[in-house]
Each structure stands twice: as structure tokens, then as C-alpha cells.
Scaffold this motif. Structure first.
Motif, PDB file in Angstrom:
ATOM      1  N   LEU A 108     -44.871  -7.563 -58.718  1.00  0.00           N
ATOM      2  CA  LEU A 108     -43.878  -8.316 -59.481  1.00  0.00           C
ATOM      3  C   LEU A 108     -42.455  -7.942 -59.091  1.00  0.00           C
ATOM      4  CD1 LEU A 108     -45.509  -8.199 -63.044  1.00  0.00           C
ATOM      5  CD2 LEU A 108     -45.582 -10.063 -61.382  1.00  0.00           C
ATOM      6  N   ALA A 109     -42.241  -6.687 -58.726  1.00  0.00           N
ATOM      7  CA  ALA A 109     -40.896  -6.219 -58.415  1.00  0.00           C
ATOM      8  C   ALA A 109     -40.452  -6.578 -57.004  1.00  0.00           C
ATOM      9  CB  ALA A 109     -40.822  -4.703 -58.596  1.00  0.00           C
ATOM     10  N   THR A 110     -41.399  -6.844 -56.104  1.00  0.00           N
ATOM     11  CA  THR A 110     -41.029  -6.988 -54.689  1.00  0.00           C
ATOM     12  C   THR A 110     -41.326  -8.348 -54.087  1.00  0.00           C
ATOM     13  OG1 THR A 110     -43.181  -6.115 -53.970  1.00  0.00           O
ATOM     14  CG2 THR A 110     -41.393  -4.521 -54.278  1.00  0.00           C
ATOM     15  N   THR A 111     -42.159  -9.172 -54.732  1.00  0.00           N
ATOM     16  CA  THR A 111     -42.632 -10.403 -54.089  1.00  0.00           C
ATOM     17  C   THR A 111     -42.178 -11.640 -54.851  1.00  0.00           C
ATOM     18  OG1 THR A 111     -44.613  -9.188 -53.386  1.00  0.00           O
ATOM     19  CG2 THR A 111     -44.638 -11.587 -53.137  1.00  0.00           C
ATOM     20  N   PRO A 112     -41.224 -12.388 -54.311  1.00  0.00           N
ATOM     21  CA  PRO A 112     -40.843 -13.653 -54.939  1.00  0.00           C
ATOM     22  C   PRO A 112     -41.853 -14.742 -54.617  1.00  0.00           C
ATOM     23  CG  PRO A 112     -39.569 -13.318 -52.946  1.00  0.00           C
ATOM     24  CD  PRO A 112     -40.414 -12.085 -53.120  1.00  0.00           C
ATOM     25  N   GLU A 113     -41.886 -15.765 -55.437  1.00  0.00           N
ATOM     26  CA  GLU A 113     -42.752 -16.912 -55.170  1.00  0.00           C
ATOM     27  C   GLU A 113     -41.963 -17.987 -54.448  1.00  0.00           C
ATOM     28  OE1 GLU A 113     -45.457 -18.555 -57.960  1.00  0.00           O
ATOM     29  OE2 GLU A 113     -45.408 -16.787 -59.267  1.00  0.00           O
ATOM     30  N   ARG A 114     -42.690 -18.792 -53.695  1.00  0.00           N
ATOM     31  CA  ARG A 114     -42.081 -19.961 -53.067  1.00  0.00           C
ATOM     32  C   ARG A 114     -42.011 -21.091 -54.092  1.00  0.00           C
ATOM     33  NH1 ARG A 114     -44.594 -20.507 -47.069  1.00  0.00           N
ATOM     34  NH2 ARG A 114     -42.554 -21.383 -46.632  1.00  0.00           N
ATOM     35  N   ALA A 115     -41.370 -22.187 -53.726  1.00  0.00           N
ATOM     36  CA  ALA A 115     -41.219 -23.315 -54.640  1.00  0.00           C
ATOM     37  C   ALA A 115     -42.582 -23.834 -55.099  1.00  0.00           C
ATOM     38  CB  ALA A 115     -40.441 -24.432 -53.948  1.00  0.00           C
ATOM     39  N   MET A 116     -42.663 -24.180 -56.383  1.00  0.00           N
ATOM     40  CA  MET A 116     -43.921 -24.684 -56.926  1.00  0.00           C
ATOM     41  C   MET A 116     -44.080 -26.167 -56.608  1.00  0.00           C
ATOM     42  SD  MET A 116     -44.554 -23.041 -60.703  1.00  0.00           S
ATOM     43  CE  MET A 116     -42.932 -23.464 -61.342  1.00  0.00           C
ATOM     44  N   PRO A 117     -45.255 -26.593 -56.113  1.00  0.00           N
ATOM     45  CA  PRO A 117     -45.491 -28.028 -55.959  1.00  0.00           C
ATOM     46  C   PRO A 117     -45.693 -28.657 -57.326  1.00  0.00           C
ATOM     47  CG  PRO A 117     -47.493 -26.817 -55.480  1.00  0.00           C
ATOM     48  CD  PRO A 117     -46.411 -25.790 -55.708  1.00  0.00           C
ATOM     49  N   PRO A 118     -45.456 -29.953 -57.460  1.00  0.00           N
ATOM     50  CA  PRO A 118     -45.729 -30.601 -58.756  1.00  0.00           C
ATOM     51  C   PRO A 118     -47.220 -30.573 -59.046  1.00  0.00           C
ATOM     52  CG  PRO A 118     -45.287 -32.240 -57.054  1.00  0.00           C
ATOM     53  CD  PRO A 118     -44.967 -30.904 -56.452  1.00  0.00           C
ATOM     54  N   ALA A 126     -51.927 -16.569 -49.683  1.00  0.00           N
ATOM     55  CA  ALA A 126     -52.041 -17.723 -48.786  1.00  0.00           C
ATOM     56  C   ALA A 126     -50.753 -18.525 -48.701  1.00  0.00           C
ATOM     57  CB  ALA A 126     -53.188 -18.623 -49.241  1.00  0.00           C
ATOM     58  N   THR A 127     -49.847 -18.348 -49.675  1.00  0.00           N
ATOM     59  CA  THR A 127     -48.606 -19.127 -49.691  1.00  0.00           C
ATOM     60  C   THR A 127     -47.397 -18.340 -49.188  1.00  0.00           C
ATOM     61  OG1 THR A 127     -47.988 -18.484 -51.964  1.00  0.00           O
ATOM     62  CG2 THR A 127     -49.474 -20.369 -51.700  1.00  0.00           C
ATOM     63  N   LEU A 128     -47.582 -17.080 -48.823  1.00  0.00           N
ATOM     64  CA  LEU A 128     -46.442 -16.238 -48.472  1.00  0.00           C
ATOM     65  C   LEU A 128     -45.765 -16.663 -47.179  1.00  0.00           C
ATOM     66  CD1 LEU A 128     -47.717 -12.645 -49.381  1.00  0.00           C
ATOM     67  CD2 LEU A 128     -46.148 -14.109 -50.680  1.00  0.00           C
ATOM     68  N   THR A 129     -46.501 -17.254 -46.262  1.00  0.00           N
ATOM     69  CA  THR A 129     -45.932 -17.646 -44.969  1.00  0.00           C
ATOM     70  C   THR A 129     -46.710 -18.832 -44.423  1.00  0.00           C
ATOM     71  OG1 THR A 129     -45.428 -16.886 -42.716  1.00  0.00           O
ATOM     72  CG2 THR A 129     -47.427 -16.030 -43.729  1.00  0.00           C
ATOM     73  N   ASP A 130     -46.066 -19.591 -43.540  1.00  0.00           N
ATOM     74  CA  ASP A 130     -46.785 -20.663 -42.847  1.00  0.00           C
ATOM     75  C   ASP A 130     -46.928 -20.356 -41.361  1.00  0.00           C
ATOM     76  OD1 ASP A 130     -44.188 -20.944 -42.071  1.00  0.00           O
ATOM     77  OD2 ASP A 130     -43.898 -22.922 -42.942  1.00  0.00           O
ATOM     78  N   VAL A 131     -46.665 -19.115 -40.979  1.00  0.00           N
ATOM     79  CA  VAL A 131     -46.770 -18.687 -39.578  1.00  0.00           C
ATOM     80  C   VAL A 131     -48.203 -18.255 -39.289  1.00  0.00           C
ATOM     81  CG1 VAL A 131     -45.930 -17.091 -37.819  1.00  0.00           C
ATOM     82  CG2 VAL A 131     -44.360 -17.987 -39.553  1.00  0.00           C
ATOM     83  N   TYR A 132     -48.799 -18.812 -38.248  1.00  0.00           N
ATOM     84  CA  TYR A 132     -50.216 -18.612 -37.930  1.00  0.00           C
ATOM     85  C   TYR A 132     -50.585 -17.132 -37.847  1.00  0.00           C
ATOM     86  CZ  TYR A 132     -54.552 -18.972 -35.183  1.00  0.00           C
ATOM     87  OH  TYR A 132     -55.844 -18.853 -34.732  1.00  0.00           O
ATOM     88  N   HIS A 133     -49.870 -16.345 -37.040  1.00  0.00           N
ATOM     89  CA  HIS A 133     -50.241 -14.947 -36.844  1.00  0.00           C
ATOM     90  C   HIS A 133     -49.856 -14.068 -38.021  1.00  0.00           C
ATOM     91  CE1 HIS A 133     -51.902 -15.474 -32.959  1.00  0.00           C
ATOM     92  NE2 HIS A 133     -50.768 -15.779 -32.356  1.00  0.00           N
TER      93      HIS A 133
END
Length: 446
Positions: free
Chosen positions: A195-205, A129-136
Motif C-alpha cells: 500500500l505504501a509503495t505501489t500506486p494503481e493505474r487508471a481504473m477502466p469503467p 498483471a496491470t503494473l506494466t505493459d512491457v513484455y519482458h
């Protein structure tokens, strides 16, 4: 953040073993534990039901952990690895169990497996759910996950007969052990791929508000309430259909048990083939409208199935293929819509509730899968239907079976379509939400 197809394939890989584990836990393991492993039949039923009930609150607990715990290695990665390790370890225990296992051992092994699967699944869906903010793009991500889910079901369905043919044995243990080895290998490999291919986005506090206020957000958010209701209704419709499928095909359509089970193959295959078609339709008319179209198709095909000519495989195959097409649509569209709801929640409350909201949707889906047998079987008994293979049922009992098979799923799915059809968060509305978030300090996108 756009994701190329190779990274997307790597990220969706865990859906494969998660789905593949769910089927034997429902279909193959209960009779195996009661027959081959020698546990008391009633006790086996009690153990499997108790484990599923006890597992439900863990989803909410894990959702809270995802939202509140912070690790130096990322928000999702540590929990993802813990879930994978638990699932792999307890898969080995449960699927490789030997005759003489105690009821307590069976209960503990199953509970550990369900807990591991829950953490593995929830972390994967919340991360998605956090990988993108693009609707489609969200339709694309969750569509791929759903396709991997169906593929996992197909492969695990084929393992027992394939193992029996290769090893020249009819012993149930061979098929169960083959499924266990398959699950262990695919769980480990898919975890490594992610784990090898998918980085995480910035963590919220981490949220500063008390825990109980997080749970209140689920109820306060009107979009979330509507989404949960639609998911529950659609899940119940599918579950009720599944609960009566074999009965209708054996007692109304007069297929033998083996043929009835084999006819599930075109159903699942069509669901797999249709997944990209639903994604393309979602690009054109939006997620909620696409869910509505899939729901209408479900209602039509479910009705047609009940009135197929008895014993005619050549007619049944295309009808079941058509009926299987909407199988993949609702689940992935609900999850993609949840990602949009999370943006609204961040805008309105300033909180990131990805873990808890995802956990609530997972729990609703589990409830929808667990209730149908308890709902349908008493009604069948009330109309005098005899479920035993080869039992002679009266015309009234068969008519009652057909009426329930048609009416219950149709009413439930029609209600789900009504709930989602007027969904207000379309592409334009979501774009406005994203624009507002961009003007604010949103740590998830910073």
C-alpha cells in the motif's frame, strides 16, 4: 511503467506469507487437528477436503468483484486490504486453536482462512498483471513473485524444527503457534509495504455486459483456453511427482522419512536460485519457449530421480537440486503470459477481464494441486503397493511405483510443453497488440 527493484521487492512481499500458509494447511495442520486437538481423524479429513472444494467458486466470485466493483480508493487496494484482514484474523483462529475446538469451529475457521487467502492472492496477482505493459517486465515481476513464494516455503519448513530447538520442546503446538505468529506478522507487514509503495493505474469503467458474458469470454478466448490447459497439465505433473515423492524415497531408494523430507531442501533452494536464470532466459527466447525448456528439464530430472542409487545422499543432493530448478519456471511464466493474453482480450472485445481471467488461472492451479492424490493413490492400491512406513513391498509393486512416478509426470509435462511450444503471442506479436491498444481508447493505459 518500469519498476525499480526496491518497489518490486515491496510489491512481491505478500507472496511470502501466502506460500508459507499453504504448506502447513496441507502438511502440518491436518495431523495437528486430529492428534493434538483431539478431533476425529476421518472428520478432519472430511473438513479439510470440504473446505478446499467450497473455496473454489469463491475465486470466480472474487474475479467478478475485481472487474465490476469500483471504489474511490482504487480497483485493487480495498479488496487487497479485506483479503489481508481476513487472512490475518483467521490465521490467528486456526493456528492458535486449543484442544476442545468443535468440528464446526474448525470448519468455520478453515473456510474463513481459505477465503481470505484466496482474495489476498487473487487481488495480488491481478494487480501484478496491470503494473506494466512491457513484455519482458512481466517476466521479471512474476519471477520475483515466484522467488518470494519459494522463499516462504523454505522459511515455514524451517520453523517447526527451529522452534523445537530454541524452546527445547517436541510439542507440535509450539511449531504450529510459531508458524501462526510468523504468518500474522508477515501478512500485515507485506500489506503495508504494498500500500505504501505501489500506486494503481487508471481504473477502466465497469463492464456493462451481463455477468454470464464475462464467463463466456474465458471460453471464447483461444489463447486463454490454451494457457489454462498448459497450466493444468504442468500443475498435475508437479503434483503427481509430489504425491509419490516420499513413497519413492522411502520404499525404492531406502531413505528414512527424516532424510527424505530433508532432501526437499536442495530441491526448493535450487528453485529459488534458478528463478532469475529463467527470467534471463525468457528475455532471450521468450516466455513460452522458456516454459518449454523448463518442462523438458523437468521430464529428464524426474526420470533420473527414480533410478538413483539407494541410500546414497551425496548423489541424491545434486540430482534433486537439478530437479528443483524448473520448479519455479512454469508458474511464473504462465502468469506473465496471462498478462499478455489480457491485452489481446482488451483489443478484441474492449473489455478488461483482469480479475476473472486471473481467477480462472488461480482456480486451475488449485485443481491441479488437489487432484493428484485422488488420481495416484487408487492406482498405487491397484498395483498392490503398501504405503505404510516399513511395509514390505514386492518387486512388482516397487516396479509399478517407479513406472507411475516416471510415466505420469513425464506424459503430463510433455503435453504441457507441446501446448505452449507453439504459443503465437511472442514479443513481436505482443508489441503489435500494444500498438493497436495505444491507437484505441484503452482506459487501462490512459
Amino acid at each position: 511503467m518500469a519498476i525499480d527493484r526496491w518497489r518490486l521487492a515491496a510489491f512481491t512481499a505478500p507472496a511470502f506469507p501466502i506460500a508459507a500458509a499453504g504448506l502447513p494447511l496441507t502438511v502440518h495442520l491436518p495431523p495437528y487437528y486430529a492428534g493434538t486437538l483431539g478431533l476425529n481423524l476421518a472428520l478432519v479429513g472430511l473438513i479439510f477436503v470440504a473446505v478446499r472444494i467450497i473455496d473454489l467458486p469463491f475465486d470466480l466470485l472474487f474475479g467478478q468483484m475485481l472487474d465490476r466493483a469500483r471504489w474511490r480508493w482504487g480497483r485493487f487496494r480495498p479488496w487487497f486490504v479485506i483479503g489481508a484482514v481476513l487472512m490475518t484474523a483467521f490465521t490467528a483462529f486456526v493456528f492458535m486453536a486449543r484442544p476442545g475446538i468443535s468440528p464446526l469451529g474448525a470448519f468455520g475457521g478453515l473456510l474463513g482462512l481459505y477465503i481470505g487467502m484466496s482474495l489476498f492472492l487473487l487481488t495480488h496477482l491481478a494487480w501484478a498483471a496491470t503494473l506494466t505493459d512491457v513484455y519482458h517486465d512481466r517476466s521479471r515481476i512474476f519471477g520475483w513473485i515466484q522467488a518470494a513464494t519459494v522463499l516462504g516455503l523454505l522459511v515455514v519448513l524451517a520453523l517447526p524444527p527451529l522452534t523445537a530447538r530454541l524452546l527445547h520442546t517436541t510439542a507440535p503446538a509450539a511449531g504450529i503457534h510459531a508458524m501462526g505468529v510468523f504468518l500474522i506478522l508477515t501478512s500485515a507487514l507485506s500489506t503495508i509495504l504494498v500500500l505504501a509503495t505501489t500506486p494503481e493505474r487508471a481504473m477502466p469503467p465497469p463492464p456493462s455486459a451481463p455477468v454470464h458474458s464475462d464467463f463466456a469470454r474465458v471460453l471464447v478466448n483461444a489463447l486463454m483456453r490454451r494457457l489454462l490447459l498448459a497450466d493444468l497439465l504442468a500443475g498435475l505433473a508437479t503434483g503427481v511427482l509430489a504425491a509419490m515423492f516420499i513413497f519413492v524415497f522411502e520404499h525404492r531408494l531406502r531413505f528414512d522419512a527424516a532424510t527424505a523430507s530433508a532432501l526437499l531442501l536442495p530441491y526448493f533452494l535450487a528453485g529459488l536460485v534458478a528463478a532469475p536464470l529463467w527470467m534471463k532466459l525468457a528475455y532471450r527466447i521468450g516466455k513460452h519457449r522458456t516454459a518449454g525448456v523448463a518442462g523438458v528439464l523437468f521430464c529428464i530430472t524426474a526420470t533420473v530421480i527414480a533410478f538413483l542409487p539407494p541410500g546414497n545422499v551425496m548423489v541424491a543432493i545434486p540430482v534433486l537440486a537439478l530437479a528443483g530448478m524448473p520448479f519455479t519456471a512454469f508458474p511464473f511464466l504462465m502468469r506473465a503470459m496471462l498478462a499478455d493474453v489480457l491485452d489481446v482480450e482488451r483489443r478484441d472485445s474492449g473489455r478488461d477481464c483482469t480479475g476473472l481471467f486471473s481467477a480462472t488461472l488461480v482456480m486451475t492451479t488449485k485443481i491441479a494441486h488437489a487432484l493428484p492424490v485422488g488420481l495416484v493413490y487408487p492406482l498405487l492400491a491397484l498395483i498392490g503397493f503398501q504405503a505404510a512406513p516399513g511395509a514390505i513391498n514386492s518387486d512388482a509393486a516397487i516396479a509399478g511405483l517407479v513406472a507411475l512416478f516416471v510415466a505420469l509426470p513425464l506424459l503430463l509435462m510433455a503435453a504441457a510443453v507441446w501446448v505452449v511450444w507453439r504459443w503465437p503471442l511472442d514479443q513481436a506479436a505482443h508489441a503489435a497488440v500494444v500498438a493497436e491498444l495505444a491507437l484505441s481508447v484503452d482506459p487501462v493505459r490512459s
